[in-house]
Scaffold this motif. Structure first.
Motif, PDB file in Angstrom:
ATOM      1  N   SER A  48      38.160  29.683  44.473  1.00 58.98           N
ATOM      2  CA  SER A  48      38.002  30.761  43.333  1.00 58.98           C
ATOM      3  C   SER A  48      36.714  31.330  42.998  1.00 58.98           C
ATOM      4  N   ILE A  88      37.545  35.185  41.263  1.00 65.30           N
ATOM      5  CA  ILE A  88      38.577  34.745  40.326  1.00 65.30           C
ATOM      6  C   ILE A  88      38.461  33.784  39.481  1.00 65.30           C
ATOM      7  N   ALA A  89      37.386  32.923  39.663  1.00 61.91           N
ATOM      8  CA  ALA A  89      37.248  31.742  38.724  1.00 61.91           C
ATOM      9  C   ALA A  89      36.733  32.052  37.531  1.00 61.91           C
ATOM     10  N   ILE A 149      46.291  29.371  43.342  1.00 58.96           N
ATOM     11  CA  ILE A 149      44.943  29.984  43.385  1.00 58.96           C
ATOM     12  C   ILE A 149      44.563  30.729  44.513  1.00 58.96           C
ATOM     13  N   THR A 198      42.674  31.353  35.518  1.00 52.36           N
ATOM     14  CA  THR A 198      42.442  30.594  36.790  1.00 52.36           C
ATOM     15  C   THR A 198      41.535  29.343  36.204  1.00 52.36           C
TER      16      THR A 198
END
Ligand code: TGC
Ligand code: FAD
Length: 390
Positions: free
Chosen positions: A271, A281-282, A343, A287
């Motif tokens: 992530s 995406i973290a 994820i 997330t």
């Protein structure tokens, strides 16, 4: 803790040098010997038998047993940390080690005669003999007391007839600890049945979509003549096999915590590297929520397992504690694998990553050694005083 693993409660400070050393030996073993081959083994549906001598050489088989029997006199936390690392590699490897140590060596150690211990344990510790544990039957899974395998005394030996189902290591085992009912008293007794005894076979169960890097077999016993010298003299009643399950369930709880940690670490790294909408995406709150929940529950699981391990060393750990550990850590392992898979998006279904294989493995681990529901009922009985089984 391994790279990427949370140590939010600074538990590492509470580990001894020996405990850390065992953990790091198991971690290096997984990195060097397991990770490079395991996804191919999984796809091909084969257990890496070549690893058995290497696993034995590291001292992973029956390590809590006294040195006299081939063990290392390890404490229970060190043992747990070892399984934590092995299951981060694959549940099939941890299963092999658990069954050999907790389900085959332990009953011989706990219920066997001195002669039986010296005959089998040192060779099992060296991996020269592989063992399995035959409790479950086609019609007796969660309710092992309902088994129909019988042992009938005939002079100096016993005639054992019945079928065992879902037996880890069965088809590669040299010996099987088999639980059977004395046909005259109805009492459950334990026997060591050896490969090659006439009437004994272990056909492989085909078509598994879970624990593919582990062997699972039936045990067929058709009037197998087993000498009385192969009966475990101290094992009498259902508490015999159940006490072995306590050992194995304790290790499974540590192991599935390791699997959850591996999934979390894989998802966290992915992530932070994967960019969508011009951000890692973290950075997305949704997330982060997933990662925070795993991080929190893994951290709580670490506290639980360290405390339970210390209680086991003091002999105050009861089987109800072990049920809580198995139930909590398996649920966490299954959830962590599924969350990590989500994820990783499409990449998550690839064998290059770990989470999908772990997720499939957890379907078995969730069920064996007492299903989630069985452990809920054991704890329900403990806290309400009412027996939900009957
Ligand atoms: P229950 O009346 O509860 O107990 C009968 C006797 O056993 C004693 N006992 C235990 N003793 C030691 N450890 C435990 N965990 C014990 N649980 C109970 C109990 O005190 C009693 O003793 P006594 O002297 O009074 O007779 O018996 P029940 O028939 O009501 O049992 C119900 C239940 C659900 C607790 C039990 O049968 C159970 O745990 N079922 C689940 C079966 C199971 O876990 N099977 C696992 C098979 S092996 C496996 O899955 C290996 S996979 C390994 C791998 O690949 O890693
Ligand atoms: P069942 O007992 O039929 O249960 C089916 C469902 O009913 C489950 O959801 C269960 O929770 C539920 N259920 C049952 N009773 C109750 C109840 N009273 N209340 C509420 N729900 C209930 N066994 C061995 O002896 N040795 C081994 O080495 C071994 N290795 C295994 C390896 C694998 C890969 C697998 C899958 C299993 C293995 N097992 C082994 C067997 C395992 O322990 C059993 O599968 C497990 O105990 C459940 O039994 P069962 O499959 O017959 O399910």
């Amino acid at each position: 803790m391994p790279v990427g693993a949370p140590d939010f409660f600074e538990l590492d400070n509470q580990l001894s040098a020996v405990e850390k050393g065992v953990r790091s030996a198991a971690r290096s073993f997984v990195e060097k010997e397991v990770n490079p081959i395991i996804s191919d083994c999984y796809i091909e549906g084969k257990f890496p038998t070549d690893l058995i001598p290497k696993i034995a050489a590291k001292g992973f088989l029956g390590p809590t047993l006294p040195k006299k029997y081939g063990g290392m006199d390890l404490n229970h936390v060190a043992y747990g940390l070892m399984l934590h690392e092995l299951e981060a590699g694959d549940s099939g490897i941890r299963s092999f080690v658990s069954v050999q140590g907790a389900l085959c060596m332990y009953p011989i150690y706990r219920y066997g005669s001195e002669e039986q211990k010296m005959r089998w344990l040192p060779k099992m510790a060296k991996g020269e003999l592989v063992g399995c544990f035959g409790l479950t039957e086609p019609n007796a899974g969660s309710d092992p007391g309902g088994m129909s395998t019988t042992a009938t005394k005939k002079g100096d030996s016993w005639e054992i007839t019945g079928r065992k189902m879902w037996i880890t290591n069965g088809s590669i085992a040299d010996l099987a600890v088999v639980w059977a009912k004395d046909s005259s008293s109805g009492e459950i007794l334990g026997f060591v049945v050896e490969k090659g005894m006439p009437g004994f076979s272990a056909p492989e169960i085909e078509g598994k979509l879970s624990l593919r890097a582990s062997r699972t077999s039936e045990l067929v016993l058709d009037k197998v003549n087993v000498p009385d010298s192969n009966r475990l003299p101290e094992a009498k009643g259902l508490s015999g096999p159940l006490s072995c399950l306590n050992q194995a369930r304790f290790g499974i709880a540590w192991g599935t915590l390791g699997l959850a940690t591996d999934c979390y670490a894989e998802a966290l790294k992915y992530s932070q590297e994967r960019v969508q909408f011009n951000k890692p995406i973290a950075q997305f709150q949704l997330t982060q929520k997933k990662l925070v929940e795993l991080h929190t529950d893994i951290s709580l699981g670490q506290i639980m397992m360290l405390q339970f391990g210390r209680m086991k060393e003091k002999d105050s750990l009861r089987h109800q504690h072990v049920s809580m550990a198995k139930m909590f850590c398996c649920e966490l392992g299954l959830r962590a694998a599924r969350v990590a898979r989500s994820i990783l998006g499409g990449s998550g279904i690839l064998a290059d990553f770990h989470c999908m294989r772990h997720s499939q493995n957890m379907e078995s681990v969730f069920t064996y050694e007492g299903t989630h529901e069985v452990h809920e009922l054991i704890l329900g009985r403990e806290i309400t005083g009412l027996d939900g089984f009957y």
